[in-house]
Enzyme design. Structure first.
Site, short mmCIF file in Angstrom:
data_model
loop_
_atom_site.label_atom_id
_atom_site.label_comp_id
_atom_site.label_asym_id
_atom_site.label_seq_id
_atom_site.Cartn_x
_atom_site.Cartn_y
_atom_site.Cartn_z
N ALA A 179 0.84 -1.43 -0.05
CA ALA A 179 -0.06 0.41 0.04
C ALA A 179 1.34 1.32 0.05
O ALA A 179 0.70 2.12 -0.98
CB ALA A 179 -0.91 0.02 1.25
N ASP A 180 2.25 1.24 0.56
CA ASP A 180 3.08 2.49 0.61
C ASP A 180 3.32 2.50 -0.78
O ASP A 180 3.64 3.59 -0.83
CB ASP A 180 3.93 1.86 1.84
CG ASP A 180 3.37 2.50 3.03
OD1 ASP A 180 3.46 4.13 3.46
OD2 ASP A 180 3.02 1.61 4.03
N THR A 181 3.93 1.76 -1.32
CA THR A 181 4.31 1.83 -2.32
C THR A 181 3.41 2.04 -3.43
O THR A 181 4.05 3.72 -4.27
CB THR A 181 5.09 0.20 -3.00
OG1 THR A 181 6.08 0.16 -1.73
CG2 THR A 181 6.12 0.12 -3.86
#
Length: 411
Positions: A179-181
């Site tokens: 999700a962060d990426t």
């Protein structure tokens, strides 16, 4: 050990963002990845870390000789200073830095910058053209805005975990910061859009970009809410199967490796069944659509998987390639490093690092023929550029910098 890879030229040109200054006041992946991408394509990125604790990303992932390896890539092309934004003098220095910046990327909980006297209204009064990118778990408003937000929570709430895993198993989370990426890449796109708008605006006005971790991965998961809205259907886990086409799975070869097969295009599906010796299946009415094939996934898995299980990975890939069908080996990190296509295209590159010498890392993420990006330097030690930025660029007296360092306002 330093694995072989294409030797990259650290800086192949000025990049399309040359002349853009970015202040990175974010931590733990999405924001730092956003600013890494901006730096890769020429922006001057100043990374702000807490003067005592440093950036939390330094503690993520493996280290060598006490030096974090992930940091070397994620903080490449960034100058780093230690500065306490919660200290009034530190906040004052930050406001001076903002006057000369084009972009600020931050991921504090909503209200934190405002509490320090550094909210968008204050910063835009100092610099109306500033693009402020605010990355949080759930956005700046709404019932969940004040909650702690991490990628794991976004992966759970977006529907990703619900759809990932075996039908009779638990929801499955990725083993990496998915999700962060996705959010970091999306944030870099939003940043450049905001800069483009500012530079076309006669008044050169910046704006605030409200970016949540959950929305980009919701888009990646697909149209589940629309399907539910129109059909009342809630999709469930199917393992490696797809509800859109088949055969689509991972299959084990005779020498113990795994390969992945995809048949998103009708002609590819036909070639796969012809290759494995079952052209008669292609004539079935249900085979004519991806949805129809997906309904017969178990049969197709048996036919394709049986053929693959009798052959080595090399023979499977050769057979699929010659037939014009779609297959790929399931790789680990060592396989990626040794792959001839990865090497030939420079997806990984070796750059010179002050601590490790030649250091292998991901290359810039996309190729641009006119304004290519580049890796000018790798992630630096904590506070490595504090004096250069505060004394050299802001004109602060070196004795004042030393006093602030003693008080742990800077590092």
């Amino acid at each position: 050990m330093n694995a072989p890879a294409q030797q990259g030229t650290p800086d192949r040109g000025p990049g399309p963002l040359k002349g853009i200054r970015v202040i990175d006041a974010s931590t733990i992946l999405a924001g730092p990845l956003c600013t890494q991408l901006l730096g890769d394509f020429g922006a001057d990125v100043i990374k702000i870390e807490h003067p005592v604790a440093g950036d939390g990303m330094r503690g993520h992932g493996e280290s060598k000789n006490g030096i974090p390896l992930w940091w070397k890539e994620l903080s490449r092309n960034k100058r780093t200073i230690g500065l306490s934004l919660s200290d009034p003098e530190g906040a004052g220095l930050f406001r001076r830095m903002v006057r000369e910046a084009d972009v600020l990327v931050e991921n504090f909980r909503p209200g934190t910058l405002e509490r320090w006297g550094l909210g968008p209204d204050v910063l835009h009064a100092l610099n109306p053209g500033l693009v402020i990118v605010r990355i949080t778990g759930f956005g700046q408003s709404g019932p969940y805005a004040s909650r702690a937000g991490f990628g794991t929570l976004a992966e759970a709430m977006s529907g990703f975990a619900h759809l990932t895993g075996e039908p009779d198993g638990p929801p499955t989370l990725p083993a990496f910061g998915l999700a962060d990426t996705i959010c970091g890449i999306a944030a870099s796109s939003a940043t450049t859009m905001a800069l483009y708008h500012r530079d076309r605006d006669p008044e050169r006005r910046g704006q605030v970009v409200d970016m949540s971790l959950i929305e980009p991965i919701m888009a990646a998961v697909g149209p589940g809410p629309t399907v539910y809205d129109q059909l009342g259907v809630v999709k469930q886990r199917h393992g490696n199967h797809s509800t859109n086409n088949a055969p689509r799975n991972t299959y084990r070869t005779s020498d113990g490796h795994w390969v992945a097969v995809s048949t998103s295009a009708q002609r590819i599906a036909e070639r796969v069944l012809e290759l494995v010796g079952h052209p008669e299946v292609v004539e079935e009415d249900w085979f004519a659509t991806g949805h129809g094939r997906a309904a017969h996934a178990d049969l197709l898995d048996e036919l394709v998987g049986g053929w693959i299980a009798d052959r080595t990975r090399e023979k499977v890939i050769t057979g699929f390639t010659e037939a014009g069908a779609a297959v790929a080996p399931v790789y680990d990190a060592r396989d990626l490093v040794e792959d001839p296509h990865v090497r030939a295209t420079g997806m990984l590159t070796t750059v010179e690092d002050e601590d490790f010498g030649p250091l292998l890392m991901h290359n810039v993420m996309w190729r641009m023929s006119g304004t290519p990006g580049g890796i000018r330097f790798t992630g630096r030690a904590q506070g490595a550029d504090t004096d250069a930025v505060l004394a050299g660029e802001l004109g602060l007296d070196p004795h004042k910098v030393a006093e602030l360092r003693e008080r742990k306002v800077v590092s």
